[in-house]
Design a protein around this motif. Structure first.
Motif, mmCIF file in Angstrom:
data_model
loop_
_atom_site.group_PDB
_atom_site.id
_atom_site.type_symbol
_atom_site.label_atom_id
_atom_site.label_comp_id
_atom_site.label_asym_id
_atom_site.label_seq_id
_atom_site.Cartn_x
_atom_site.Cartn_y
_atom_site.Cartn_z
ATOM 1 N N GLN A 123 -27.450 4.943 -26.621
ATOM 2 C CA GLN A 123 -27.319 5.268 -25.110
ATOM 3 C C GLN A 123 -27.195 6.641 -24.698
ATOM 4 O O GLN A 123 -27.857 7.188 -23.605
ATOM 5 C CB GLN A 123 -25.982 4.617 -24.663
ATOM 6 N N VAL A 180 -14.299 6.959 -13.556
ATOM 7 C CA VAL A 180 -14.940 5.700 -13.221
ATOM 8 C C VAL A 180 -14.005 4.757 -13.341
ATOM 9 O O VAL A 180 -14.109 3.426 -12.734
ATOM 10 C CB VAL A 180 -16.138 5.608 -13.847
ATOM 11 N N GLN A 214 -18.693 3.963 -5.575
ATOM 12 C CA GLN A 214 -20.130 4.702 -5.322
ATOM 13 C C GLN A 214 -19.836 5.994 -5.894
ATOM 14 O O GLN A 214 -18.776 6.668 -5.717
ATOM 15 C CB GLN A 214 -20.525 4.346 -3.988
ATOM 16 N N SER A 250 -17.823 12.040 -21.301
ATOM 17 C CA SER A 250 -18.087 10.578 -21.014
ATOM 18 C C SER A 250 -17.058 9.648 -20.806
ATOM 19 O O SER A 250 -17.128 8.751 -19.962
ATOM 20 C CB SER A 250 -19.285 9.979 -22.092
ATOM 21 N N CYS A 310 -15.452 4.279 -20.117
ATOM 22 C CA CYS A 310 -16.421 4.523 -18.949
ATOM 23 C C CYS A 310 -17.107 2.938 -18.931
ATOM 24 O O CYS A 310 -17.450 2.776 -17.796
ATOM 25 C CB CYS A 310 -17.400 5.474 -19.151
ATOM 26 N N THR A 311 -17.060 2.192 -19.722
ATOM 27 C CA THR A 311 -17.771 0.762 -19.505
ATOM 28 C C THR A 311 -17.097 0.154 -18.839
ATOM 29 O O THR A 311 -17.422 -1.091 -18.075
ATOM 30 C CB THR A 311 -17.918 0.157 -20.959
ATOM 31 N N GLY A 323 -18.643 0.881 -15.141
ATOM 32 C CA GLY A 323 -20.055 0.831 -14.836
ATOM 33 C C GLY A 323 -20.918 1.291 -16.375
ATOM 34 O O GLY A 323 -22.150 1.061 -16.182
ATOM 35 N N ALA A 349 -24.680 5.492 -18.818
ATOM 36 C CA ALA A 349 -25.833 5.739 -17.936
ATOM 37 C C ALA A 349 -25.391 5.751 -16.429
ATOM 38 O O ALA A 349 -25.888 6.803 -15.644
ATOM 39 C CB ALA A 349 -26.900 4.915 -17.995
ATOM 40 N N THR A 350 -24.473 4.826 -15.885
ATOM 41 C CA THR A 350 -24.021 4.979 -14.688
ATOM 42 C C THR A 350 -23.240 6.130 -14.290
ATOM 43 O O THR A 350 -23.257 6.828 -13.268
ATOM 44 C CB THR A 350 -23.148 3.756 -14.345
ATOM 45 N N TRP A 351 -22.370 6.428 -15.321
ATOM 46 C CA TRP A 351 -21.287 7.693 -15.077
ATOM 47 C C TRP A 351 -22.304 9.148 -14.886
ATOM 48 O O TRP A 351 -22.049 9.922 -14.444
ATOM 49 C CB TRP A 351 -20.373 7.777 -16.111
ATOM 50 N N ALA A 389 -25.666 9.124 -14.179
ATOM 51 C CA ALA A 389 -26.294 9.220 -12.887
ATOM 52 C C ALA A 389 -25.263 9.620 -11.820
ATOM 53 O O ALA A 389 -26.086 10.477 -10.815
ATOM 54 C CB ALA A 389 -26.760 7.960 -12.466
ATOM 55 N N ALA A 390 -24.000 9.309 -11.706
ATOM 56 C CA ALA A 390 -23.085 9.762 -10.754
ATOM 57 C C ALA A 390 -22.705 10.979 -10.807
ATOM 58 O O ALA A 390 -22.806 11.916 -9.617
ATOM 59 C CB ALA A 390 -21.902 9.013 -10.873
#
Length: 277
Positions: free
Chosen positions: A38, A201, A209, A233, A238-239, A242, A245-247, A249-250
């Motif tokens: 990942q 997150v 969002q 991370s 963080c899972t 989201g 990858a979501t973190w 991107a945010a």
């Protein structure tokens, strides 16, 4: 490209994590191979392993386990932030052993799940002072109501570099912004504190969002400045919010209007400097 300053690995065949029994979603193995796939897809090039609050007798075992992983071909792991017990008399000898180990870059003692007065004993404070001049950092994971205690510790050890984990652990879901904001503003006045943009997150509700996180991340950056922030991370925690990858991107969205030099400091440059990576 990112340097991840807050990676947790969980291998229940090698180590014991008593706290996992109370967190069903994380109570499984999260191994290096799963993370590395990942991370490389998302642009992470190096990582520091953060201690995972193993059984105290296994603290050195955890260090050795992660050091072994770092020797693998193409490993992302560049060092470790090790667990420690400053409240114990054996800390001084432990410190000297780790000073001789270039793989260990710093220490953390979990505080946000411990009694508030843990860091107030004279032994704890004396042992943190002993870190001065060692080049080892000390991660602070504290709740907003514990920030005053963290500030006291920081002021007592001006020669130690402290890393404030997870933006100071704001209660985003509970929308308790004011108390958290005041604590961040105050602790950021201390030049020996660096803030870690990580973890948040998991503190927001499932429908978060980028805009939800924006006031928190922007207040931390505004308070500490671009030279005193690093990125993490907090995988696999963080899972819960989201995923990796979501973190990432945010994170890109939250700093989209910033300069390339500012982004580089947050993503990798400051971490390279702080931990000599």
């Amino acid at each position: 490209m990112f340097i991840d300053t807050h990676l947790h690995l969980i291998d229940q065949s090698a180590l014991h994590y008593p706290w996992l029994a109370g967190v069903e979603a994380l109570n499984r193995d999260f191994l290096y191979g799963e993370y590395a796939l990942q991370a490389q897809r998302a642009g992470i090039t190096r990582a520091l392993h953060m201690e995972v609050d193993v059984t105290p007798s296994e603290i050195q075992t955890e260090i050795d386990y992660v050091a072994g992983l770092s020797k693998g071909e193409g490993s992302l792991i560049a060092g470790a932030i090790a667990a420690c017990r400053p409240e114990e008399a054996g800390f001084s000898a432990y410190l000297e052993r780790q000073r001789a180990n270039p793989f260990v870059k710093g220490f953390r003692r979990i505080l946000h799940t411990m009694p508030d007065d843990l860091s107030e004993s004279s032994l704890f404070r004396d042992n943190i002072r002993r870190m001065g001049g060692s080049g080892l950092t000390f991660d602070l994971c504290v709740l907003p109501r514990q920030t005053d205690r963290a500030i006291t510790l920081v002021d007592l050890a001006p020669d130690v570099t402290f890393i404030l984990d997870h933006c100071g652990v704001p209660d985003i879901k509970g929308d308790d912004f004011a108390v958290w904001r005041g604590g961040i503003t105050e602790i950021a006045k201390r030049p020996n504190v660096i803030a870690k943009i990580s973890g948040i997150v998991a503190y927001a509700d499932a429908q978060w969002q980028a805009e939800t996180l924006k006031p928190y991340v922007h207040h931390v950056i505004g308070s500490f400045g671009w030279d005193r922030i690093v990125w993490g991370s907090d995988w696999p925690v963080c899972t819960l919010g989201g995923g990796l990858a979501t973190w990432i991107a945010a994170t890109h969205a939250l700093v989209s209007g910033c300069s390339e030099s500012e982004k580089t400091k947050l993503f990798s440059g400051n971490a390279e400097r702080v931990w000599t990576l």
